[in-house]
Design a protein around this motif. Sequence first.
Motif, PDB file in Angstrom:
ATOM      1  N   GLU A  57      34.281  30.853  25.011  1.00 32.48           N
ATOM      2  CA  GLU A  57      33.065  31.652  24.927  1.00 32.48           C
ATOM      3  C   GLU A  57      32.034  31.246  25.994  1.00 32.48           C
ATOM      4  N   LEU A  58      32.246  30.096  26.650  1.00 28.68           N
ATOM      5  CA  LEU A  58      31.300  29.612  27.661  1.00 28.68           C
ATOM      6  C   LEU A  58      31.814  29.783  29.090  1.00 28.68           C
ATOM      7  N   ILE A  59      33.007  30.350  29.245  1.00 30.27           N
ATOM      8  CA  ILE A  59      33.633  30.356  30.567  1.00 30.27           C
ATOM      9  C   ILE A  59      32.803  31.113  31.606  1.00 30.27           C
ATOM     10  N   SER A  60      32.142  32.193  31.208  1.00 31.26           N
ATOM     11  CA  SER A  60      31.346  32.947  32.173  1.00 31.26           C
ATOM     12  C   SER A  60      30.172  32.127  32.700  1.00 31.26           C
ATOM     13  N   TRP A  61      29.683  31.196  31.874  1.00 30.04           N
ATOM     14  CA  TRP A  61      28.559  30.372  32.299  1.00 30.04           C
ATOM     15  C   TRP A  61      28.955  29.375  33.382  1.00 30.04           C
ATOM     16  N   ALA A  62      30.234  29.080  33.515  1.00 29.58           N
ATOM     17  CA  ALA A  62      30.677  28.204  34.595  1.00 29.58           C
ATOM     18  C   ALA A  62      30.400  28.834  35.951  1.00 29.58           C
ATOM     19  N   PHE A  63      30.437  30.145  36.010  1.00 31.89           N
ATOM     20  CA  PHE A  63      30.131  30.858  37.242  1.00 31.89           C
ATOM     21  C   PHE A  63      28.644  31.187  37.344  1.00 31.89           C
ATOM     22  N   THR A  64      28.034  31.517  36.200  1.00 31.12           N
ATOM     23  CA  THR A  64      26.620  31.884  36.202  1.00 31.12           C
ATOM     24  C   THR A  64      25.739  30.708  36.612  1.00 31.12           C
ATOM     25  N   LEU A  65      25.959  29.542  36.009  1.00 22.01           N
ATOM     26  CA  LEU A  65      25.145  28.377  36.337  1.00 22.01           C
ATOM     27  C   LEU A  65      25.328  27.967  37.793  1.00 22.01           C
ATOM     28  N   TYR A  66      26.561  28.039  38.275  1.00 23.86           N
ATOM     29  CA  TYR A  66      26.810  27.720  39.682  1.00 23.86           C
ATOM     30  C   TYR A  66      26.002  28.649  40.585  1.00 23.86           C
ATOM     31  N   LEU A  67      26.024  29.943  40.286  1.00 21.69           N
ATOM     32  CA  LEU A  67      25.318  30.918  41.109  1.00 21.69           C
ATOM     33  C   LEU A  67      23.811  30.686  41.066  1.00 21.69           C
ATOM     34  N   VAL A  68      23.261  30.515  39.864  1.00 23.46           N
ATOM     35  CA  VAL A  68      21.816  30.339  39.726  1.00 23.46           C
ATOM     36  C   VAL A  68      21.350  29.088  40.463  1.00 23.46           C
ATOM     37  N   LEU A  69      22.033  27.973  40.267  1.00 25.88           N
ATOM     38  CA  LEU A  69      21.618  26.719  40.906  1.00 25.88           C
ATOM     39  C   LEU A  69      21.842  26.756  42.417  1.00 25.88           C
ATOM     40  N   SER A 215      11.568  27.512  39.956  1.00 26.39           N
ATOM     41  CA  SER A 215      11.950  27.822  38.569  1.00 26.39           C
ATOM     42  C   SER A 215      11.927  29.324  38.330  1.00 26.39           C
ATOM     43  N   ALA A 216      10.940  29.997  38.914  1.00 21.11           N
ATOM     44  CA  ALA A 216      10.854  31.453  38.759  1.00 21.11           C
ATOM     45  C   ALA A 216      12.045  32.139  39.409  1.00 21.11           C
ATOM     46  N   ILE A 217      12.494  31.628  40.571  1.00 24.77           N
ATOM     47  CA  ILE A 217      13.685  32.191  41.212  1.00 24.77           C
ATOM     48  C   ILE A 217      14.895  32.021  40.308  1.00 24.77           C
ATOM     49  N   GLY A 218      15.045  30.815  39.752  1.00 25.42           N
ATOM     50  CA  GLY A 218      16.154  30.576  38.839  1.00 25.42           C
ATOM     51  C   GLY A 218      16.095  31.475  37.616  1.00 25.42           C
ATOM     52  N   PHE A 219      14.890  31.661  37.073  1.00 22.96           N
ATOM     53  CA  PHE A 219      14.731  32.533  35.908  1.00 22.96           C
ATOM     54  C   PHE A 219      15.063  33.980  36.257  1.00 22.96           C
ATOM     55  N   VAL A 246      10.018  39.535  38.608  1.00 24.84           N
ATOM     56  CA  VAL A 246       9.856  38.098  38.814  1.00 24.84           C
ATOM     57  C   VAL A 246      10.103  37.723  40.274  1.00 24.84           C
ATOM     58  N   LEU A 247      11.197  38.226  40.852  1.00 28.99           N
ATOM     59  CA  LEU A 247      11.539  37.865  42.224  1.00 28.99           C
ATOM     60  C   LEU A 247      10.532  38.438  43.220  1.00 28.99           C
ATOM     61  N   ALA A 248      10.050  39.655  42.966  1.00 28.16           N
ATOM     62  CA  ALA A 248       9.016  40.236  43.837  1.00 28.16           C
ATOM     63  C   ALA A 248       7.734  39.417  43.758  1.00 28.16           C
TER      64      ALA A 248
END
Length: 478
Positions: A57-69, A215-219, A246-248
């Motif tokens: 159930e957490l496998i997608s977060w392995a890619f999401t966290l990598y991308l965000v960071l 932090s705002a970029i990450g959010f 947020v990004l704007a």
Amino acid sequence: MHETTEETGSTSWSELLSPSYSAATLTLCLGVALFAFNGFLVSTSLPTAVREIGGLELISWAFTLYLVLSIVGGASGALLKARVGARMALVGAALVFLAGTLIAAFAGSMTEVLIGRAFQGLGEGIIAAICYALIPELFPSRLVAKVFGAEAVVWAVAAFGGPLVSGLLTEHLSWRAAFLVNVPLAFIFIALVFYIVPRFSGEIARLSVPFLRLSAIGFGIMLVAFASIMQTVTTEVLCVLGAAAVLASVVVVDRRSRTPLFPSDAFALNSTVGIGLWIVLLMPVAQASTSVYLVMTLQNLWGYGPTKAGACNATFAIAWSTVAILVANIQDQRRRAWLIRLGPTLLVAGLATIVFGFFVDRPLVVMLGQIAIGTGFGVSWGFLSQSVMESARSGERDRASALLPTLQSVGYAIGAALAGLVANAVGYPEATTPVALRDATIIVFAASTVIGVGAFVAGFVLPTRKKNLLAIELRKQL
């Protein structure tokens, strides 16, 4: 005057491997390889890891966290380079990446894998950004397009070699071995950095770290990631709109900051840097739909196996790298400006061709569309990136250069979320018949074509007047 002669002289590919530039070429290509191979290694080996340690159930977060960071790290790359110098920033980032690799490789739970992937993303984001910033420092202008061509080759090799190496290691040894491939690569990269990147000789810049903006970029990117997994279209739209707001806001606040992360004219509509960055963003946004949905559709609609569908999808990378090599010798500024415009044009034409291919039920037409898209990136990406680098205002070249790979990642994240939003809205996941699946697919790629028109328009309003070119030449001579 010697520098001017060097900039305008003839050049050949062998010069990248000459004693003057071979170490720099290998260093920057290896920085790209860490990012490129890591993505393919993990995507192939992670399903096996899940079967061993759990956490499906957490496998997608392995890619999401990598991308965000990685995006947060990339956004801070120029600032770190200014504070501690490129050498220490790259070595520190490589050590962070190495630590993340070891944590993930020896993980006993999916939570530990996620921690490792977060460290990998942060380190690799910084590495990619600073490597881009070093290109105009380590190479003369006449070789920059060839450097981008060499990096395109690295991506193409990774697209084929990454899954193959990871598959063999996972099948015959362990999924952990696939992760550990990064370890020797990281050590080689660190050694090359010490050899080729000069020691920081200037005074340490007393710059505050803009934690709030980072932090705002990450959010904002996290909101984009949430949009891709939401179950209702309304929630997806709210996430995408929230992310855009947020990004704007980050860009607006950054322009007024004493420690900016971006060039002062980022996304302005009256400068080469501003409009160029729009193209850098919009082209991946438009192309992302093919990365997310093409292989899946080929398998479900026409019964392609994974290998055949993957090969069709890989024609994009092959076309990009091949064409980037072919055009890298072009030095004439007018031809380069024309090729920058041609890139988004071929992107739109390729996406429209894919739409037509699914409409007439012809796989060959779809493949031709993929080749056209790859060709569009190949003819324009190196020249576009170089144009942004060399057009940056005084003292802002590092920020403009470092933003390029970060913005490309942001574009793919936003594009994947928008493609998912459209797909869910038109019933792609629920399509159970070939007709329903084809109709939904056509709408998904048609929406991407419309987004690509934005990059097409930006390409034709990108300032390429003679006075712009004269300003660049004057800056070189000074």
